[in-house]
Design a protein around this motif. Structure first.
Motif, mmCIF file in Angstrom:
data_model
loop_
_atom_site.group_PDB
_atom_site.id
_atom_site.type_symbol
_atom_site.label_atom_id
_atom_site.label_comp_id
_atom_site.label_asym_id
_atom_site.label_seq_id
_atom_site.Cartn_x
_atom_site.Cartn_y
_atom_site.Cartn_z
ATOM 1 N N LEU A 194 -12.678 -5.181 11.301
ATOM 2 C CA LEU A 194 -12.955 -3.751 11.261
ATOM 3 C C LEU A 194 -14.007 -3.457 10.199
ATOM 4 C CD1 LEU A 194 -9.342 -2.284 11.473
ATOM 5 C CD2 LEU A 194 -10.987 -2.602 13.322
ATOM 6 N N SER A 195 -14.865 -2.507 10.494
ATOM 7 C CA SER A 195 -15.882 -2.077 9.533
ATOM 8 C C SER A 195 -15.243 -1.167 8.488
ATOM 9 C CB SER A 195 -16.984 -1.303 10.262
ATOM 10 O OG SER A 195 -16.469 -0.060 10.725
ATOM 11 N N ASN A 196 -15.985 -0.861 7.451
ATOM 12 C CA ASN A 196 -15.498 0.100 6.463
ATOM 13 C C ASN A 196 -15.259 1.459 7.100
ATOM 14 O OD1 ASN A 196 -15.454 -1.760 4.398
ATOM 15 N ND2 ASN A 196 -17.468 -1.198 3.609
ATOM 16 N N HIS A 197 -16.061 1.823 8.103
ATOM 17 C CA HIS A 197 -15.833 3.085 8.804
ATOM 18 C C HIS A 197 -14.452 3.068 9.467
ATOM 19 C CE1 HIS A 197 -20.063 3.769 8.095
ATOM 20 N NE2 HIS A 197 -19.985 4.965 8.670
ATOM 21 N N ILE A 201 -19.121 7.632 4.279
ATOM 22 C CA ILE A 201 -18.477 7.270 5.547
ATOM 23 C C ILE A 201 -17.783 8.480 6.153
ATOM 24 C CG2 ILE A 201 -16.577 5.928 6.531
ATOM 25 C CD1 ILE A 201 -17.449 3.649 4.595
ATOM 26 N N HIS A 234 -19.823 1.890 20.319
ATOM 27 C CA HIS A 234 -20.506 0.747 20.927
ATOM 28 C C HIS A 234 -20.322 0.786 22.445
ATOM 29 C CE1 HIS A 234 -21.612 -3.366 21.903
ATOM 30 N NE2 HIS A 234 -22.220 -3.390 20.723
ATOM 31 N N TRP A 269 -15.646 -11.510 5.654
ATOM 32 C CA TRP A 269 -15.865 -10.565 6.761
ATOM 33 C C TRP A 269 -14.504 -10.176 7.323
ATOM 34 C CZ3 TRP A 269 -14.185 -11.728 11.694
ATOM 35 C CH2 TRP A 269 -13.875 -13.057 11.958
ATOM 36 N N THR A 270 -14.479 -9.037 8.020
ATOM 37 C CA THR A 270 -13.246 -8.574 8.665
ATOM 38 C C THR A 270 -13.590 -8.075 10.059
ATOM 39 O OG1 THR A 270 -13.431 -6.288 7.884
ATOM 40 C CG2 THR A 270 -12.281 -7.835 6.440
ATOM 41 N N HIS A 298 -11.873 1.233 8.584
ATOM 42 C CA HIS A 298 -10.849 1.249 7.542
ATOM 43 C C HIS A 298 -10.636 2.651 6.986
ATOM 44 C CE1 HIS A 298 -10.035 -3.017 7.304
ATOM 45 N NE2 HIS A 298 -11.336 -3.266 7.298
#
Length: 100
Positions: A14-17, A49, A80, A11-12, A19
């Motif tokens: 930041l989301s893929n969005h 994305i 969010h 997991w990271t 990135h």
């Protein structure tokens, strides 16, 4: 022998969005296949994305010859509710260095 640095994290933060957005902020003329490869996702996922980000008003895509040029809307707020009072430009400023 692979090292811990070579392994992909489970997991990271930041989301893929996130990135994809940062990759396009770093290089507004990047090819999505290159963005996808750098992030570790498929080109199709990168295209989806970008479509999400474009539909939500976070970026604009302009065709320039055979390539696309991406313009980030740095004033757009985070989605969010906990971060909605911050603009995505603040995140970009942390990770993307440049002269403009």
């Amino acid at each position: 022998m692979p090292t811990a640095a070579d392994e992909r994290p489970t997991w990271t933060f930041l989301s893929n969005h996130g990135h994809v957005l940062l990759a396009l902020a770093r290089d507004p003329e990047a090819r999505l296949r290159d963005v996808a490869a750098a992030i570790g996702i498929t080109e199709r996922a990168a295209q989806a994305i970008v479509a999400d980000l474009e539909a939500a008003g976070y970026l604009q895509r302009e065709r320039v010859g055979r390539r696309n040029h991406y313009t980030i809307n740095a004033d757009a707020p985070f989605r969010h509710p906990a971060e909605r009072d911050h603009a995505i430009g603040e995140l970009i400023a942390i990770f993307v260095r440049g002269d403009g």
